[in-house]
Design a protein around this motif. Structure first.
Motif, mmCIF file in Angstrom:
data_model
loop_
_atom_site.group_PDB
_atom_site.id
_atom_site.type_symbol
_atom_site.label_atom_id
_atom_site.label_comp_id
_atom_site.label_asym_id
_atom_site.label_seq_id
_atom_site.Cartn_x
_atom_site.Cartn_y
_atom_site.Cartn_z
ATOM 1 N N PHE A 38 0.880 -1.182 0.000
ATOM 2 C CA PHE A 38 0.000 0.000 0.000
ATOM 3 C C PHE A 38 0.912 1.224 0.000
ATOM 4 C CE2 PHE A 38 -2.691 3.360 1.465
ATOM 5 C CZ PHE A 38 -3.983 3.017 1.079
ATOM 6 N N LEU A 39 0.876 1.964 -1.117
ATOM 7 C CA LEU A 39 1.762 3.123 -1.269
ATOM 8 C C LEU A 39 1.047 4.413 -0.938
ATOM 9 C CD1 LEU A 39 3.784 3.056 -4.602
ATOM 10 C CD2 LEU A 39 4.548 2.453 -2.319
ATOM 11 N N THR A 40 1.766 5.319 -0.312
ATOM 12 C CA THR A 40 1.228 6.662 -0.122
ATOM 13 C C THR A 40 2.372 7.669 -0.109
ATOM 14 O OG1 THR A 40 -0.368 7.974 1.113
ATOM 15 C CG2 THR A 40 1.181 6.668 2.430
ATOM 16 N N ALA A 41 2.009 8.954 -0.184
ATOM 17 C CA ALA A 41 2.980 10.055 -0.092
ATOM 18 C C ALA A 41 2.172 11.296 0.267
ATOM 19 C CB ALA A 41 3.704 10.249 -1.419
ATOM 20 N N SER A 42 2.866 12.342 0.713
ATOM 21 C CA SER A 42 2.119 13.555 1.112
ATOM 22 C C SER A 42 1.426 14.162 -0.108
ATOM 23 C CB SER A 42 3.084 14.582 1.715
ATOM 24 O OG SER A 42 3.886 15.124 0.689
ATOM 25 N N ILE A 43 0.366 14.929 0.137
ATOM 26 C CA ILE A 43 -0.395 15.541 -0.962
ATOM 27 C C ILE A 43 0.496 16.497 -1.762
ATOM 28 C CG2 ILE A 43 -1.456 17.270 0.577
ATOM 29 C CD1 ILE A 43 -3.124 15.762 -2.553
ATOM 30 N N GLU A 44 1.418 17.189 -1.086
ATOM 31 C CA GLU A 44 2.297 18.138 -1.798
ATOM 32 C C GLU A 44 3.209 17.389 -2.775
ATOM 33 O OE1 GLU A 44 1.953 18.135 1.556
ATOM 34 O OE2 GLU A 44 0.686 19.922 1.693
ATOM 35 N N VAL A 45 3.788 16.306 -2.294
ATOM 36 C CA VAL A 45 4.703 15.526 -3.149
ATOM 37 C C VAL A 45 3.936 14.934 -4.329
ATOM 38 C CG1 VAL A 45 6.099 13.399 -3.211
ATOM 39 C CG2 VAL A 45 6.368 15.008 -1.325
ATOM 40 N N ARG A 46 2.734 14.443 -4.067
ATOM 41 C CA ARG A 46 1.944 13.823 -5.146
ATOM 42 C C ARG A 46 1.498 14.856 -6.174
ATOM 43 N NH1 ARG A 46 -2.764 11.382 -3.430
ATOM 44 N NH2 ARG A 46 -2.773 12.196 -1.324
ATOM 45 N N THR A 47 1.121 16.047 -5.697
ATOM 46 C CA THR A 47 0.693 17.101 -6.634
ATOM 47 C C THR A 47 1.860 17.487 -7.542
ATOM 48 O OG1 THR A 47 -0.795 17.965 -4.961
ATOM 49 C CG2 THR A 47 -0.358 19.391 -6.823
ATOM 50 N N LYS A 48 3.028 17.654 -6.950
ATOM 51 C CA LYS A 48 4.197 18.069 -7.729
ATOM 52 C C LYS A 48 4.521 17.012 -8.787
ATOM 53 C CE LYS A 48 8.555 20.229 -7.854
ATOM 54 N NZ LYS A 48 8.832 19.612 -9.107
ATOM 55 N N ARG A 49 4.452 15.739 -8.377
ATOM 56 C CA ARG A 49 4.753 14.652 -9.328
ATOM 57 C C ARG A 49 3.772 14.654 -10.497
ATOM 58 N NH1 ARG A 49 5.424 9.875 -4.950
ATOM 59 N NH2 ARG A 49 7.493 10.394 -4.176
ATOM 60 N N ARG A 50 2.458 14.747 -10.205
ATOM 61 C CA ARG A 50 1.453 14.705 -11.276
ATOM 62 C C ARG A 50 1.561 15.951 -12.167
ATOM 63 N NH1 ARG A 50 -3.181 11.702 -12.954
ATOM 64 N NH2 ARG A 50 -1.974 10.050 -11.976
ATOM 65 N N PHE A 51 1.817 17.110 -11.525
ATOM 66 C CA PHE A 51 1.962 18.377 -12.252
ATOM 67 C C PHE A 51 3.135 18.260 -13.246
ATOM 68 C CE2 PHE A 51 3.943 22.600 -12.524
ATOM 69 C CZ PHE A 51 2.866 23.376 -12.918
ATOM 70 N N ASP A 52 4.285 17.777 -12.772
ATOM 71 C CA ASP A 52 5.461 17.640 -13.650
ATOM 72 C C ASP A 52 5.180 16.655 -14.784
ATOM 73 O OD1 ASP A 52 6.779 19.392 -12.057
ATOM 74 O OD2 ASP A 52 7.964 17.879 -10.984
ATOM 75 N N GLU A 53 4.498 15.559 -14.440
ATOM 76 C CA GLU A 53 4.188 14.520 -15.435
ATOM 77 C C GLU A 53 3.293 15.090 -16.556
ATOM 78 O OE1 GLU A 53 2.629 11.045 -13.376
ATOM 79 O OE2 GLU A 53 1.381 10.665 -15.131
ATOM 80 N N LEU A 54 2.262 15.841 -16.146
ATOM 81 C CA LEU A 54 1.334 16.408 -17.139
ATOM 82 C C LEU A 54 2.051 17.433 -18.017
ATOM 83 C CD1 LEU A 54 -1.871 16.809 -14.925
ATOM 84 C CD2 LEU A 54 -1.572 15.210 -16.803
ATOM 85 N N HIS A 55 2.903 18.245 -17.391
ATOM 86 C CA HIS A 55 3.616 19.263 -18.167
ATOM 87 C C HIS A 55 4.619 18.641 -19.124
ATOM 88 C CE1 HIS A 55 2.336 23.315 -16.798
ATOM 89 N NE2 HIS A 55 1.635 22.510 -16.026
ATOM 90 N N GLN A 56 5.267 17.560 -18.672
ATOM 91 C CA GLN A 56 6.206 16.860 -19.565
ATOM 92 C C GLN A 56 5.486 16.330 -20.794
ATOM 93 O OE1 GLN A 56 8.244 13.866 -17.272
ATOM 94 N NE2 GLN A 56 9.501 15.441 -16.290
ATOM 95 N N LYS A 57 4.218 15.978 -20.616
ATOM 96 C CA LYS A 57 3.432 15.457 -21.736
ATOM 97 C C LYS A 57 2.843 16.590 -22.571
ATOM 98 C CE LYS A 57 2.077 11.043 -19.769
ATOM 99 N NZ LYS A 57 1.055 10.391 -18.950
ATOM 100 N N GLY A 58 3.127 17.829 -22.176
ATOM 101 C CA GLY A 58 2.645 18.978 -22.944
ATOM 102 C C GLY A 58 1.220 19.382 -22.602
ATOM 103 N N LEU A 59 0.676 18.843 -21.506
ATOM 104 C CA LEU A 59 -0.696 19.209 -21.111
ATOM 105 C C LEU A 59 -0.624 20.414 -20.181
ATOM 106 C CD1 LEU A 59 -1.963 15.573 -20.428
ATOM 107 C CD2 LEU A 59 -2.608 17.010 -22.332
ATOM 108 N N THR A 60 -1.355 21.480 -20.516
ATOM 109 C CA THR A 60 -1.286 22.695 -19.702
ATOM 110 C C THR A 60 -2.377 22.697 -18.640
ATOM 111 O OG1 THR A 60 -2.431 23.695 -21.537
ATOM 112 C CG2 THR A 60 -0.140 24.363 -21.231
#
Ligand code: DC
Length: 227
Positions: free
Chosen positions: A144-166
């Motif tokens: 069962f994996l978890t991480a803080s909301i701040e860390v998860r937001t940053k990860r998803r934000f970077d992932e979406l931007h890398q894919k060119g999604l604004t």
């Protein structure tokens, strides 16, 4: 060596897929991203204007949905009715609707059955929200994996931007909080820690260390089963 089933559950954007994919590659196991299945169903419902409150319509339309995965190098692409939808299912308009679709029991029933069929021969790493509790309650290894909301937001934000999604940071965080809330409080198969799951908070853990730790856990389960 005997094969096992490895269930990886946890909150949105805490790196489940990355871990599950690497683990499956190193063990030469099949990897299944069940979130992609719920996303593909959501995309179909949106494209075909299916009314989520009309359960007859939902049930009928499920018969027209065929999801499969196809490997392309290191990547696994999701196909919906023979169309590659790997990019489309990660878009925000799908993310904003997917938890609502995943709350519908008939959707879960159909997808859970397909997921269980994928595990008949074992040798499988599956990630999602209910893998260790509902899909494979007898899985040999449950993480069962978890991480803080701040860390998860940053990860998803970077992932979406890398894919060119604004998309802005606040929108990403709001979506993660919203999905976590629905996923953990829904009546059917809520996200929860299975009694025998191992909890890992990876907020401050690098990917390599995490992979090594889970690989060791997997190898000890595989060895125990093989003797
Ligand atoms: O893992 P993901 O963020 O791509 O999953 C998308 C959504 O699907 C998530 O908000 C909850 C749902 N889901 C689920 O209910 N059960 C699963 N086994 C996998 C995903």
């Amino acid at each position: 060596m005997k094969k096992i089933i490895i269930a990886i559950d946890g909150h949105s954007s805490c790196g489940k897929s990355t871990l599950a994919k690497s683990l499956a590659k190193d063990l030469d196991y099949i990897y299944v991203d069940t979130g992609a299945m719920y996303r593909a169903v959501t995309l179909y419902f949106l494209q075909n204007n299916i009314d989520l409150n009309n359960l007859d319509q939902v049930e009928k339309s499920l018969k027209d949905i065929h999801i499969r995965f196809q490997k392309s190098g290191d990547l696994t692409h999701t196909f919906l009715n023979d169309k590659d939808v790997e990019f489309d299912i990660r878009e925000m308009y799908v993310s904003n609707k997917v938890s609502e679709v995943a709350e519908i029991s008939i959707v879960r029933k159909v997808l859970v059955r397909e997921q269980q069929e994928m595990g008949i021969d074992k040798g499988l790493v599956m990630d999602g929200r209910d893998i260790g509790t509902v899909v494979f309650p007898a899985a040999e290894l449950k993480i069962f994996l978890t991480a803080s909301i701040e860390v998860r937001t940053k990860r998803r934000f970077d992932e979406l931007h890398q894919k060119g999604l604004t998309v802005d940071y606040e929108t990403v965080q709001k979506n993660l909080n919203h999905r976590d809330h629905i996923d953990s409080t829904r009546l059917d198969s809520p996200l929860k820690l299975a009694d025998d799951a191992i909890l890992i908070d990876n907020s401050e853990m690098d990917k390599e260390k995490q992979l090594e730790r889970v690989k060791q856990l997997a190898m000890s389960k595989i060895l125990a089963k093989s003797c």
